[in-house]
Design a protein around this motif. Structure first.
Motif, short mmCIF file in Angstrom:
data_model
loop_
_atom_site.label_atom_id
_atom_site.label_comp_id
_atom_site.label_asym_id
_atom_site.label_seq_id
_atom_site.Cartn_x
_atom_site.Cartn_y
_atom_site.Cartn_z
N PHE A 224 -51.60 9.69 3.10
CA PHE A 224 -52.34 8.50 2.70
C PHE A 224 -53.61 8.34 3.54
O PHE A 224 -54.66 7.92 3.05
CB PHE A 224 -51.46 7.25 2.83
N PHE A 225 -53.50 8.72 4.82
CA PHE A 225 -54.65 8.63 5.72
C PHE A 225 -55.45 9.93 5.76
O PHE A 225 -56.26 10.14 6.67
CB PHE A 225 -54.20 8.22 7.12
N ARG A 226 -55.20 10.81 4.78
CA ARG A 226 -55.97 12.04 4.56
C ARG A 226 -55.83 13.05 5.70
O ARG A 226 -56.70 13.87 5.94
CB ARG A 226 -57.46 11.72 4.35
N SER A 227 -54.71 13.02 6.41
CA SER A 227 -54.46 13.97 7.49
C SER A 227 -53.59 15.11 6.95
O SER A 227 -52.36 15.13 7.12
CB SER A 227 -53.76 13.28 8.67
N GLY A 228 -54.23 16.05 6.29
CA GLY A 228 -53.50 17.10 5.59
C GLY A 228 -52.64 17.97 6.49
O GLY A 228 -51.48 18.27 6.15
N SER A 229 -53.17 18.40 7.64
CA SER A 229 -52.41 19.31 8.49
C SER A 229 -51.17 18.63 9.06
O SER A 229 -50.10 19.24 9.15
CB SER A 229 -53.29 19.83 9.63
N ILE A 230 -51.29 17.36 9.44
CA ILE A 230 -50.14 16.64 9.97
C ILE A 230 -49.12 16.40 8.86
O ILE A 230 -47.91 16.51 9.07
CB ILE A 230 -50.59 15.32 10.61
N ALA A 231 -49.61 16.10 7.66
CA ALA A 231 -48.71 15.91 6.52
C ALA A 231 -47.89 17.17 6.28
O ALA A 231 -46.67 17.09 6.01
CB ALA A 231 -49.50 15.54 5.27
N VAL A 232 -48.51 18.33 6.38
CA VAL A 232 -47.79 19.59 6.17
C VAL A 232 -46.77 19.82 7.28
O VAL A 232 -45.62 20.18 7.02
CB VAL A 232 -48.78 20.77 6.10
N ASP A 233 -47.17 19.61 8.54
CA ASP A 233 -46.25 19.77 9.67
C ASP A 233 -44.98 18.95 9.47
O ASP A 233 -43.86 19.43 9.62
CB ASP A 233 -46.92 19.33 10.98
N LEU A 234 -45.18 17.68 9.15
CA LEU A 234 -44.05 16.77 9.00
C LEU A 234 -43.20 17.13 7.79
O LEU A 234 -41.96 17.08 7.84
CB LEU A 234 -44.56 15.33 8.88
N ALA A 235 -43.85 17.51 6.71
CA ALA A 235 -43.10 17.90 5.51
C ALA A 235 -42.27 19.15 5.74
O ALA A 235 -41.14 19.27 5.25
CB ALA A 235 -44.07 18.11 4.35
N GLN A 236 -42.80 20.08 6.50
CA GLN A 236 -42.04 21.30 6.78
C GLN A 236 -40.84 21.02 7.68
O GLN A 236 -39.77 21.61 7.52
CB GLN A 236 -42.96 22.36 7.40
N ALA A 237 -41.01 20.09 8.63
CA ALA A 237 -39.87 19.67 9.45
C ALA A 237 -38.82 18.99 8.56
O ALA A 237 -37.61 19.21 8.71
CB ALA A 237 -40.33 18.73 10.55
N ALA A 238 -39.29 18.15 7.63
CA ALA A 238 -38.38 17.49 6.69
C ALA A 238 -37.65 18.52 5.83
O ALA A 238 -36.46 18.38 5.53
CB ALA A 238 -39.15 16.52 5.79
N HIS A 239 -38.36 19.55 5.44
CA HIS A 239 -37.79 20.60 4.58
C HIS A 239 -36.63 21.31 5.27
O HIS A 239 -35.60 21.59 4.64
CB HIS A 239 -38.89 21.59 4.23
#
Length: 411
Positions: A224-239
């Motif tokens: 939402f805050f347009r931080s793509g790299s952090i979004a990916v990091d967190l999503a991969q941890a969630a995965h």
């Protein structure tokens, strides 16, 4: 330690950056954060602590006196300031404000299944209100309930191991809701704090599924805050957690969150791969086995995330197609419907379909009158910006007037 260190910074540090400081790859940092066993190699721990400037009083071992190469000066200063201001400790006592304050003088009381059921029922009620009317309506009530009724149970109560596990899970869900409410009204810092506290509770009871849900929520906020790299990091941890949980719907959610992060980075191939995985996982999901806290994640929700991805990849035709599908949603999600209508209006604006974009956005503005949510304002303001090149058209003039009257910014 590494995970907590990254998430105490603002903005959150990426695994790649921590890896550069420590001479590790991003994958190695990710594995360290997910490892079930702590690192016991004192040479490594000593080196990492000195590179990150973690004070010895926060460690269980003594630091050596060897010099280490300094990291980038700006980041080095920020790390020093972090420990000075926040007083972060790798062996933190409790869960942030859960462990704050003085111990109660009153005797501990026994917690049973009824107490946990009460928390879950309260969370269920607050969640329905949040979905319909936005985070601004009940946020204060939720915060007060957490502080006055729920947190004392964690600090003072006695219970069996089974009840303790249920209690921690219930409090994590309530904390998650409090985080989303804060995020919804524009208080991102408090929202992030609540989600981190919820994650720690999940990890304390080894609930991989609920932990994955918290990490996915953090990824959503980063996107939402347009931080793509952090979004990916967190999503991969969630995965990773989602895979361990065995819940296909969670695997789908974490994959689509990663896809959105890739889209924000302009990485079309990785985005499309993640979208395909997300779609496959949801097809394999058994809705009967989904926990209640994951009940919102369905085909309509997934379609909305697909629409976000295609819009951010600059593919408005595909974005429109999925945005229309996202409106085939269940009742009771008024705020979500408003979001999805705004999303459709933005995809139409990007294609130059001005009249339909304006009529769709106008309907969303009308709905916004009963929803207290900063995010709704952000979504609608984004539509206004996308229509700016057509501002001389009568439908756009009328929409801008309606938005201004509703205190929604216009270009």
């Amino acid at each position: 330690m590494l995970y907590a260190y990254r998430f105490e910074h603002r903005p959150v540090l990426t695994q790649a950056k921590i890896g550069r400081w420590l001479g590790l790859t991003q994958s190695q940092v990710s594995r360290l954060e997910r490892a079930a066993e702590s690192v016991h190699d004192l040479n490594k721990l000593d080196y990492w602590a000195r590179v990150l400037h973690i004070p010895e009083r926060h460690l269980w071992f003594r630091l050596s006196s060897d010099d280490v190469r300094e990291a980038e000066e700006g980041d080095d200063v920020r790390r020093r300031q972090l420990f000075k201001v926040a007083g972060w400790t790798a062996a933190a006592s409790g869960f942030g404000w859960f462990g704050s304050g003085h111990a109660s003088a009153s005797p501990a009381r026994s917690i049973g299944a009824t107490d946990v059921a009460t928390i879950r029922e309260m969370t269920r009620t607050f969640r329905r209100l949040d979905n319909r009317f936005g985070g601004g309506h009940a946020r204060g009530t939720v915060s007060n309930y957490l502080a006055s009724d729920v947190v004392p149970m964690l600090r003072e109560a006695r219970s069996t191991d089974a009840i303790r596990s249920e209690l921690y899970g219930a409090v994590a869900e309530l904390n998650q809701l409090a985080g989303w409410m804060a995020y919804d009204v524009g208080d991102a810092e408090t929202g992030s704090k609540h989600l981190r506290q919820a994650l720690r509770l999940c990890q304390e009871i080894d609930n991989d599924g609920l932990a994955a849900e918290m990490l996915a929520g953090m990824s959503h906020q980063a996107a939402f805050f347009r931080s793509g790299s952090i979004a990916v990091d967190l999503a991969q941890a969630a995965h990773s957690d989602a895979n361990r949980s065995g819940l296909h719907a969670l695997v789908s959610e974490s994959a689509v969150m990663a896809a959105h992060g890739f889209a924000l980075q302009g990485d079309s191939r990785s985005c499309l791969d993640a979208l395909a995985e997300s779609e496959r996982a949801l097809s394999a999901a058994d809705r009967q086995d989904a926990p209640e806290w994951l009940g919102y994640f369905d085909a309509a929700y997934l379609a909305a995330k697909f629409a976000h991805c295609f819009r951010d990849l600059g593919q408005p035709v595909d974005a429109e197609r999925y945005a229309r599908r996202s409106l085939e949603m269940n009742e009771g999600y008024d705020r979500g419907r408003l979001f999805n209508m705004s999303l459709l209006a933005s995809a139409l604006a990007d294609q130059g379909q001005v009249e339909e974009s304006c009529s769709t956005a106008s309907e969303a503005v009308t709905m916004a009158g009963s929803v207290r949510s900063v995010r709704t304002v952000a979504y609608l303001a984004d539509v206004g910006r996308r229509l700016n090149r057509y501002r001389s058209a009568e439908p756009v003039k009328a929409l801008y007037a309606q938005m201004s009257a509703a205190a929604i910014p216009v270009p």
